[in-house]
Design a protein around this motif. Structure first.
Motif, short mmCIF file in Angstrom:
data_model
loop_
_atom_site.label_atom_id
_atom_site.label_comp_id
_atom_site.label_asym_id
_atom_site.label_seq_id
_atom_site.Cartn_x
_atom_site.Cartn_y
_atom_site.Cartn_z
N ALA A 66 -6.35 -18.65 9.53
CA ALA A 66 -6.76 -19.39 8.33
C ALA A 66 -7.31 -18.44 7.27
O ALA A 66 -7.06 -18.61 6.07
CB ALA A 66 -7.80 -20.44 8.70
N ALA A 67 -8.06 -17.42 7.70
CA ALA A 67 -8.58 -16.44 6.75
C ALA A 67 -7.45 -15.66 6.10
O ALA A 67 -7.50 -15.35 4.90
CB ALA A 67 -9.54 -15.48 7.46
N PHE A 68 -6.41 -15.35 6.86
CA PHE A 68 -5.25 -14.68 6.29
C PHE A 68 -4.58 -15.55 5.23
O PHE A 68 -4.16 -15.06 4.18
CB PHE A 68 -4.26 -14.33 7.40
CG PHE A 68 -2.93 -13.85 6.89
CD1 PHE A 68 -2.77 -12.57 6.41
CD2 PHE A 68 -1.83 -14.70 6.90
CE1 PHE A 68 -1.55 -12.13 5.93
CE2 PHE A 68 -0.60 -14.27 6.42
CZ PHE A 68 -0.46 -12.98 5.94
N GLY A 69 -4.48 -16.84 5.51
CA GLY A 69 -3.85 -17.74 4.55
C GLY A 69 -4.66 -17.93 3.29
O GLY A 69 -4.11 -18.02 2.19
N VAL A 90 -13.88 -27.34 8.07
CA VAL A 90 -12.90 -26.89 7.08
C VAL A 90 -12.04 -25.75 7.64
O VAL A 90 -11.60 -24.87 6.90
CB VAL A 90 -13.58 -26.44 5.76
CG1 VAL A 90 -12.58 -26.47 4.61
CG2 VAL A 90 -14.74 -27.35 5.41
N LEU A 91 -11.81 -25.77 8.93
CA LEU A 91 -10.93 -24.77 9.54
C LEU A 91 -9.52 -25.30 9.72
O LEU A 91 -8.55 -24.56 9.56
CB LEU A 91 -11.50 -24.33 10.89
CG LEU A 91 -10.63 -23.39 11.74
CD1 LEU A 91 -10.37 -22.08 11.00
CD2 LEU A 91 -11.28 -23.13 13.09
N LEU A 92 -9.41 -26.58 10.01
CA LEU A 92 -8.11 -27.15 10.35
C LEU A 92 -7.15 -27.16 9.17
O LEU A 92 -5.97 -26.83 9.33
CB LEU A 92 -8.30 -28.57 10.89
CG LEU A 92 -7.05 -29.26 11.43
CD1 LEU A 92 -6.51 -28.52 12.64
CD2 LEU A 92 -7.34 -30.71 11.77
N TYR A 93 -7.64 -27.50 7.98
CA TYR A 93 -6.75 -27.67 6.83
C TYR A 93 -6.09 -26.36 6.38
O TYR A 93 -4.86 -26.31 6.24
CB TYR A 93 -7.50 -28.34 5.68
CG TYR A 93 -8.11 -29.66 6.07
CD1 TYR A 93 -7.32 -30.72 6.50
CD2 TYR A 93 -9.49 -29.84 6.03
CE1 TYR A 93 -7.88 -31.93 6.87
CE2 TYR A 93 -10.06 -31.05 6.40
CZ TYR A 93 -9.25 -32.09 6.82
OH TYR A 93 -9.81 -33.28 7.18
#
Length: 202
Positions: free
Chosen positions: A131-134, A53-56
């Motif tokens: 991704a964490a920022f998003g 679940v990192l790519l999305y």
């Protein structure tokens, strides 16, 4: 010759040969070209990244911020060309300089990882941070909610806290049993000679 390369000249020769700018007879550069780790990024990498679940969230954040960067850049160019002095707060869209810097960084690291699989270690860490920022930041969610015309503080807080909890719950459900299984398979290595040596050293 123009770059006065000496100790790291084989890296330059490797890059030159890899991208088809000329053949090389350097041993180190030829060895790198034969190594699988210095080849192109395999496509199954994206399947494994999607499984974690990192790519999305990374792709969603990357696409939204990249479009925003283009809009802000074109807006700044048009204002400078027209001689306008509109304040940053009055603009419809704006982007922090640190976000733009990291956006360009992650694009560069992605291209580097695509060309050379060994460089994936630079891109993967940046993917996690981006991704964490998003997912946890306000900027991307504010854009989504502004488009949907429901940009309120309550909605923002609800999404910012619920989405990370859902992702962590999914990761816990998917990977915790496998992790416990791997840990249970570990056995302490007991070597009598090593134990005797350690006791003798004492």
């Amino acid at each position: 010759k123009a770059l006065q390369l000496k100790s790291d000249e084989h890296i330059f020769k490797f890059i030159k040969a890899k991208f088809g700018f000329g053949a090389t007879r350097d041993f180190d550069a030829s060895l790198y070209l034969c190594e699988e780790a210095f080849g192109l990024l395999p496509l199954d990498t994206f399947e494994r990244l999607a499984g974690t679940v990192l790519l999305y969230p990374y792709l969603c954040t990357l696409s939204v911020l990249f479009i925003l960067l283009l809009v802000v850049a074109l807006s700044n160019l048009s204002l400078n060309g027209a001689g306008g002095n509109t304040e940053e707060e009055d603009r419809t869209f704006n982007m922090r300089s640190d976000v733009a810097y990291n956006l360009l960084h992650t694009v560069f690291f992605g291209l580097l990882a695509f060309s050379t699989m060994r460089m994936k270690y630079l891109w993967t860490g940046h993917m996690c941070a981006f991704a964490a920022f998003g997912v946890c930041g306000k900027e991307v969610w504010a854009l989504y909610l502004r488009v949907l015309h429901c940009n309120t503080k309550t909605t923002m807080r609800l999404i910012r806290y619920s989405v990370p909890i859902i992702i962590m719950a999914f990761l816990y459900y998917k990977f915790w049993p496998r992790l416990m299984e791997e840990v249970s398979e570990l056995r302490e290595f007991y070597d009598p000679d090593t134990v005797e040596l350690m006791e003798w050293i004492r």
